[in-house]
Design a protein around this motif. Structure first.
Motif, PDB file in Angstrom:
ATOM      1  N   THR A  29      25.560  53.306  39.649  1.00  0.00           N
ATOM      2  CA  THR A  29      25.838  53.886  38.342  1.00  0.00           C
ATOM      3  C   THR A  29      27.297  53.655  37.969  1.00  0.00           C
ATOM      4  O   THR A  29      28.188  53.723  38.814  1.00  0.00           O
ATOM      5  CB  THR A  29      25.559  55.397  38.356  1.00  0.00           C
ATOM      6  N   ILE A  30      27.565  53.392  36.700  1.00  0.00           N
ATOM      7  CA  ILE A  30      28.933  53.259  36.223  1.00  0.00           C
ATOM      8  C   ILE A  30      29.346  54.555  35.540  1.00  0.00           C
ATOM      9  O   ILE A  30      28.687  55.019  34.607  1.00  0.00           O
ATOM     10  CB  ILE A  30      29.078  52.059  35.268  1.00  0.00           C
ATOM     11  N   VAL A  31      30.428  55.157  36.032  1.00  0.00           N
ATOM     12  CA  VAL A  31      30.984  56.372  35.448  1.00  0.00           C
ATOM     13  C   VAL A  31      32.372  56.063  34.910  1.00  0.00           C
ATOM     14  O   VAL A  31      32.946  54.998  35.196  1.00  0.00           O
ATOM     15  CB  VAL A  31      31.055  57.519  36.486  1.00  0.00           C
ATOM     16  N   GLN A  32      32.923  56.981  34.154  1.00  0.00           N
ATOM     17  CA  GLN A  32      34.203  56.742  33.503  1.00  0.00           C
ATOM     18  C   GLN A  32      35.173  57.882  33.775  1.00  0.00           C
ATOM     19  O   GLN A  32      34.823  59.050  33.607  1.00  0.00           O
ATOM     20  CB  GLN A  32      33.978  56.585  31.990  1.00  0.00           C
ATOM     21  N   PHE A  33      36.382  57.529  34.189  1.00  0.00           N
ATOM     22  CA  PHE A  33      37.470  58.486  34.340  1.00  0.00           C
ATOM     23  C   PHE A  33      38.545  58.125  33.318  1.00  0.00           C
ATOM     24  O   PHE A  33      38.846  56.949  33.123  1.00  0.00           O
ATOM     25  CB  PHE A  33      38.066  58.427  35.756  1.00  0.00           C
ATOM     26  N   ARG A  34      39.163  59.150  32.713  1.00  0.00           N
ATOM     27  CA  ARG A  34      40.178  58.943  31.690  1.00  0.00           C
ATOM     28  C   ARG A  34      41.455  59.693  32.087  1.00  0.00           C
ATOM     29  O   ARG A  34      41.383  60.833  32.563  1.00  0.00           O
ATOM     30  CB  ARG A  34      39.698  59.472  30.333  1.00  0.00           C
ATOM     31  N   TYR A  35      42.621  59.079  31.834  1.00  0.00           N
ATOM     32  CA  TYR A  35      43.893  59.706  32.173  1.00  0.00           C
ATOM     33  C   TYR A  35      44.917  59.434  31.076  1.00  0.00           C
ATOM     34  O   TYR A  35      44.969  58.321  30.540  1.00  0.00           O
ATOM     35  CB  TYR A  35      44.457  59.154  33.490  1.00  0.00           C
ATOM     36  N   MET A  88      46.287  56.143  26.711  1.00  0.00           N
ATOM     37  CA  MET A  88      45.147  56.569  27.519  1.00  0.00           C
ATOM     38  C   MET A  88      44.678  55.430  28.416  1.00  0.00           C
ATOM     39  O   MET A  88      44.468  54.306  27.951  1.00  0.00           O
ATOM     40  CB  MET A  88      43.995  57.009  26.608  1.00  0.00           C
ATOM     41  N   PHE A  89      44.531  55.733  29.709  1.00  0.00           N
ATOM     42  CA  PHE A  89      43.998  54.759  30.661  1.00  0.00           C
ATOM     43  C   PHE A  89      42.547  55.126  30.965  1.00  0.00           C
ATOM     44  O   PHE A  89      42.242  56.279  31.272  1.00  0.00           O
ATOM     45  CB  PHE A  89      44.825  54.747  31.947  1.00  0.00           C
ATOM     46  N   PHE A 131      53.395  63.755  41.889  1.00  0.00           N
ATOM     47  CA  PHE A 131      51.968  63.728  42.188  1.00  0.00           C
ATOM     48  C   PHE A 131      51.235  63.090  41.018  1.00  0.00           C
ATOM     49  O   PHE A 131      51.353  63.540  39.872  1.00  0.00           O
ATOM     50  CB  PHE A 131      51.443  65.144  42.430  1.00  0.00           C
ATOM     51  N   TYR A 132      50.477  62.038  41.296  1.00  0.00           N
ATOM     52  CA  TYR A 132      49.672  61.363  40.282  1.00  0.00           C
ATOM     53  C   TYR A 132      48.199  61.425  40.702  1.00  0.00           C
ATOM     54  O   TYR A 132      47.851  60.986  41.797  1.00  0.00           O
ATOM     55  CB  TYR A 132      50.075  59.900  40.142  1.00  0.00           C
ATOM     56  N   PRO A 133      47.324  61.938  39.848  1.00  0.00           N
ATOM     57  CA  PRO A 133      45.901  61.936  40.199  1.00  0.00           C
ATOM     58  C   PRO A 133      45.262  60.549  40.149  1.00  0.00           C
ATOM     59  O   PRO A 133      44.163  60.374  40.668  1.00  0.00           O
ATOM     60  CB  PRO A 133      45.280  62.863  39.148  1.00  0.00           C
ATOM     61  N   ALA A 134      45.941  59.588  39.532  1.00  0.00           N
ATOM     62  CA  ALA A 134      45.485  58.194  39.543  1.00  0.00           C
ATOM     63  C   ALA A 134      46.573  57.367  40.210  1.00  0.00           C
ATOM     64  O   ALA A 134      47.650  57.160  39.639  1.00  0.00           O
ATOM     65  CB  ALA A 134      45.215  57.697  38.126  1.00  0.00           C
ATOM     66  N   THR A 135      46.312  56.918  41.425  1.00  0.00           N
ATOM     67  CA  THR A 135      47.369  56.299  42.218  1.00  0.00           C
ATOM     68  C   THR A 135      46.830  55.214  43.128  1.00  0.00           C
ATOM     69  O   THR A 135      45.631  55.190  43.454  1.00  0.00           O
ATOM     70  CB  THR A 135      48.091  57.384  43.057  1.00  0.00           C
ATOM     71  N   SER A 136      47.733  54.329  43.532  1.00  0.00           N
ATOM     72  CA  SER A 136      47.393  53.320  44.537  1.00  0.00           C
ATOM     73  C   SER A 136      48.078  53.620  45.864  1.00  0.00           C
ATOM     74  O   SER A 136      47.952  52.852  46.820  1.00  0.00           O
ATOM     75  CB  SER A 136      47.830  51.926  44.055  1.00  0.00           C
ATOM     76  N   SER A 137      48.799  54.739  45.922  1.00  0.00           N
ATOM     77  CA  SER A 137      49.501  55.142  47.143  1.00  0.00           C
ATOM     78  C   SER A 137      48.888  56.443  47.651  1.00  0.00           C
ATOM     79  O   SER A 137      49.138  57.520  47.105  1.00  0.00           O
ATOM     80  CB  SER A 137      50.995  55.345  46.861  1.00  0.00           C
ATOM     81  N   PHE A 138      48.080  56.335  48.681  1.00  0.00           N
ATOM     82  CA  PHE A 138      47.407  57.526  49.195  1.00  0.00           C
ATOM     83  C   PHE A 138      47.104  57.341  50.669  1.00  0.00           C
ATOM     84  O   PHE A 138      47.039  56.217  51.175  1.00  0.00           O
ATOM     85  CB  PHE A 138      46.123  57.807  48.407  1.00  0.00           C
TER      86      PHE A 138
END
Length: 345
Positions: A29-35, A88-89, A131-138
């Protein structure tokens, strides 16, 4: 940049509903997140316009607002598309397997909060120390699990239910669509399921609630958009147990062209003011016209037309019984050509 972590919060109910959808929807399934821009790590912001974020693996999870941190990875996904519109991303994500939480995330609110404090500190180790809820560092996450789907789903639901946001909610799992021959239908590259008209489909669902709340009046429903596909079973199930399995049947109507429809499965409380988070799964379904049925229809119609015209072609010199038989058979084939199209599978 090798992978992403994308978190959804409980600041608004819609954000928490996104986590319910991520947990419930079938693989593919394809879902969508928005930031908004301020919630996306700068390095990830730079990667989106150049399409470097697409096709990257991602961890989708829940982050709670409030003084006590609560971060729970829920599911793995792949970035199908990422774009920036104004500030908006938008990330469109193809769902994969569940995160294996059973070893690193004990079934204890205190233990998850303690682990989340460490996770938050690690997530802030970026160029801005934010703190970023959308990140590449985790930090490294537990491995992806593609087998034992129901078991992993239940393990994740039980841990989400530890948090006050979800403690009174029921959780939903929707299995892949199946045909009457037990063939599972897969999603295409656009996140759609494809079938043919007249082919009945089965949807198996599971529900779970940590707390049984009869006064909340939970209801599981299956609805369809348009008139070209209908629910061929009971479309409403009133929840009376903490855990149960429910089956829905769909039947695409016969048609003369391909159509795109939607199937929505929802698990929600009917009681106004209930402190619960509903679960909604929306699945796009493409119904293709059956080529074999169309060929049978055309063949029957053509043969019928020839037989109906045959008495005139043969003339009065031919036996009367032969002309009557040809006309009757031809009329029957013409009638059958209309019925062939709507015959069920």
């Amino acid at each position: 940049m090798k992978s992403l972590m994308l978190l959804s919060s409980d600041d608004r109910q819609r954000y928490a509903e996104d986590i319910q959808t991520v947990l419930a929807a079938p693989e593919g399934t394809i879902v969508q997140f928005r930031y908004r821009e301020r919630w996306v790590e700068p390095a990830l912001q730079r990667a989106v316009p150049s399409r470097k974020a697409e096709r990257l693996p991602a961890v989708l999870g829940f982050v709670a607002s409030g003084s006590d941190p609560f971060i729970l990875p829920v599911r793995y996904a792949t970035v199908a598309r990422a774009e920036c519109i104004a500030d908006m991303f938008i990330f469109k994500l193809r769902l994969g397997g569940y995160v294996n939480l059973q070893h690193e995330y004990p079934l204890s609110l205190q233990d998850i909060v303690a682990k989340s404090r460490t996770t938050v500190s690690q997530l802030m180790m970026n160029e801005n120390s934010r703190f970023y809820p959308a990140t590449s560092s985790f930090p490294q996450m537990p491995e992806e699990v593609t087998d034992d789907g129901p078991e992993r789903w239940l393990a994740t639901a039980r841990r989400l239910a530890l948090h006050p946001t979800f403690e009174n909610s029921y959780f939903l799992r929707v299995a892949p669509f199946e045909t009457k021959q037990n063939k599972k239908l897969r999603f295409d590259d656009e996140g759609r399921i494809r079938t043919v008209d007249g082919q009945s489909l089965r949807i198996d669902t599971n529900i779970f609630g940590e707390k049984y709340a009869p006064k909340a009046e939970f209801k599981l429903t299956c609805t369809t958009g348009g008139t070209n596909i209908r629910v061929a079973s009971d479309d409403v199930y009133r929840v009376a147990l903490r855990y149960d399995s429910v089956e829905f049947w769909l039947h695409p109507a016969a048609q003369n062209f391909d159509t795109l429809s939607g199937v929505k499965i929802s698990l929600a409380s009917e009681r106004n003011g209930a402190t619960t988070i509903p679960a909604h799964v929306r699945l796009p379904l493409v119904v293709n016209r059956s080529k074999s049925r169309t060929l049978r229809r055309w063949s029957a119609a053509s043969a019928g037309a020839v037989l109906v015209a045959l008495p005139a072609i043969l003339g009065e010199d031919s036996p009367l019984s032969l002309r009557i038989a040809a006309a009757l058979v031809g009329a029957g084939l013409l009638a059958l050509s209309g019925a062939v199209l709507s015959s069920p599978r």
